[in-house]
Design a protein around this motif. Structure first.
Motif, PDB file in Angstrom:
ATOM      1  N   ASN A 204      19.824 122.002 -12.157  1.00  0.00           N
ATOM      2  CA  ASN A 204      20.210 120.892 -11.521  1.00  0.00           C
ATOM      3  C   ASN A 204      20.793 120.529 -13.730  1.00  0.00           C
ATOM      4  O   ASN A 204      19.632 121.176 -14.426  1.00  0.00           O
ATOM      5  CB  ASN A 204      18.097 120.044 -11.773  1.00  0.00           C
ATOM      6  N   ASP A 206      20.566 117.996 -15.215  1.00  0.00           N
ATOM      7  CA  ASP A 206      19.745 116.805 -15.511  1.00  0.00           C
ATOM      8  C   ASP A 206      19.156 117.287 -16.729  1.00  0.00           C
ATOM      9  O   ASP A 206      17.940 117.565 -17.462  1.00  0.00           O
ATOM     10  CB  ASP A 206      19.283 115.501 -15.218  1.00  0.00           C
ATOM     11  N   MET A 241      10.788 108.832 -11.850  1.00  0.00           N
ATOM     12  CA  MET A 241      11.378 109.198 -10.642  1.00  0.00           C
ATOM     13  C   MET A 241      10.888 108.628  -9.472  1.00  0.00           C
ATOM     14  O   MET A 241      10.315 107.586  -9.370  1.00  0.00           O
ATOM     15  CB  MET A 241      11.255 110.505 -10.153  1.00  0.00           C
ATOM     16  N   THR A 242      12.145 107.795  -8.665  1.00  0.00           N
ATOM     17  CA  THR A 242      11.877 106.677  -7.467  1.00  0.00           C
ATOM     18  C   THR A 242      11.631 108.301  -6.203  1.00  0.00           C
ATOM     19  O   THR A 242      11.837 109.282  -6.802  1.00  0.00           O
ATOM     20  CB  THR A 242      13.291 106.304  -7.292  1.00  0.00           C
ATOM     21  N   GLU A 244      13.379 108.361  -3.780  1.00  0.00           N
ATOM     22  CA  GLU A 244      14.876 108.865  -3.100  1.00  0.00           C
ATOM     23  C   GLU A 244      14.902 110.187  -4.419  1.00  0.00           C
ATOM     24  O   GLU A 244      15.687 111.456  -3.888  1.00  0.00           O
ATOM     25  CB  GLU A 244      15.734 107.572  -3.186  1.00  0.00           C
ATOM     26  N   GLN A 245      14.248 110.470  -5.652  1.00  0.00           N
ATOM     27  CA  GLN A 245      14.688 111.228  -6.212  1.00  0.00           C
ATOM     28  C   GLN A 245      13.945 112.045  -6.205  1.00  0.00           C
ATOM     29  O   GLN A 245      14.616 113.707  -6.274  1.00  0.00           O
ATOM     30  CB  GLN A 245      14.597 110.906  -8.078  1.00  0.00           C
ATOM     31  N   MET A 248      15.773 114.054  -2.590  1.00  0.00           N
ATOM     32  CA  MET A 248      16.322 114.863  -3.635  1.00  0.00           C
ATOM     33  C   MET A 248      16.124 116.423  -4.624  1.00  0.00           C
ATOM     34  O   MET A 248      16.497 117.603  -3.804  1.00  0.00           O
ATOM     35  CB  MET A 248      17.317 113.873  -5.021  1.00  0.00           C
ATOM     36  N   MET A 249      15.356 116.336  -5.117  1.00  0.00           N
ATOM     37  CA  MET A 249      14.600 117.239  -5.644  1.00  0.00           C
ATOM     38  C   MET A 249      14.132 118.423  -4.540  1.00  0.00           C
ATOM     39  O   MET A 249      14.124 119.613  -4.595  1.00  0.00           O
ATOM     40  CB  MET A 249      13.424 117.529  -6.357  1.00  0.00           C
TER      41      MET A 249
END
Length: 264
Positions: A204, A206, A241-242, A244-245, A248-249
């Motif tokens: 990842n 980021d 973090m949302t 959605e994030q 994704m994780m």
């Protein structure tokens, strides 16, 4: 002095994979640095840090040396009044660079070249690589960090011997003492450095930047404050973090765990 332009002496290539290659290209002078080369090298790292297509950087030297230090024929131009000029300081720009930097070291890394190597996050060395600190030999006061960084990596007594005697630290000894990550045949150094960069890029991006930052910032602190820094940044990261994030994780983790692991 070499009449070539700084752009010819500091080469930057970007690979579609996300790896950028910076090459010190003054082999006839063992890649010694003039002030225009320093400015060009510092600018190269500043631009690569800002380039979203770049995830990792490999720095090397063309020919028989990684970098033999500052061109002493231009010493007055390099040192007088310029020690605090971070715009012309490649080490300062490398330290500020968020992207992981892999040093591909063949031949000599002398004084300023040694300091550039110390500014890398990972070092791959050829079997003939030698790291040499000549500050005491030529009466040059260190200003790019060698007097402080080396002792924190290999220990103060070893660093004193290296710097006060001017002894050449071989690739084998540098690996044994924890300075170098990998020692390979000279013709395999760039390949190995690219492998390390590729392994980083599979993660990842980021989090790679965040992890490098907390590692480097924490290293400047005592353990208690470094642990507090890690916890503070972790809380900030997860609080931001949302939903959605997080999803994704989960997908990223499940996708990675379903693939066979590969060795570097």
């Amino acid at each position: 002095m070499d009449p070539s332009s700084p752009e010819d002496l500091i080469l930057v290539e970007r690979d579609p994979s996300g790896v950028a290659f910076v090459t010190i290209n003054r082999p006839k002078s063992l890649n010694s640095l003039t002030r225009p080369m320093m400015v060009a090298l510092a600018g190269a790292f500043r631009r690569l840090d800002a380039d979203p297509s770049v995830g990792a950087i490999v720095i090397s030297g063309r020919g028989r040396a990684f970098c033999s230090g500052v061109d002493l024929t231009a010493a007055a131009e390099v040192f007088k009044g310029d020690v605090k000029d971070d715009a012309a300081n490649p080490v300062a720009q490398m330290e500020r660079c968020r992207k992981p930097i892999i040093g591909a070291i063949t031949g000599f890394a002398v004084t300023a070249g040694f300091e550039i190597a110390l500014a890398c996050d990972v070092l791959v060395a050829g079997r003939d690589a030698k790291f040499v600190d000549t500050h005491t030999r030529f009466g040059i006061f260190p200003s790019w960090g060698l007097s402080q960084k080396l002792s924190r990596i290999i220990g103060p007594n070893r660093a004193r011997e290296v710097s006060l005697t001017g002894m050449a630290l071989t690739a084998e000894m540098a690996e044994k003492w924890g300075l170098v990550n990998h020692v390979v045949n000279n013709d395999e150094v760039l390949k190995k450095a690219k492998e390390v960069a590729g392994a980083i890029l599979r993660n990842n991006r980021d989090m790679v930047l965040r992890y490098k930052s907390v590692l480097n910032d924490g290293f400047k602190l005592d353990l208690a404050h470094a642990l507090a820094l890690e916890k503070e940044r972790a809380h900030s990261y997860y609080d931001g973090m949302t939903k959605e994030q997080f999803e994704m994780m989960k997908k990223f983790i499940s996708g990675r765990s379903s693939k066979p692991s590969s060795k570097m």
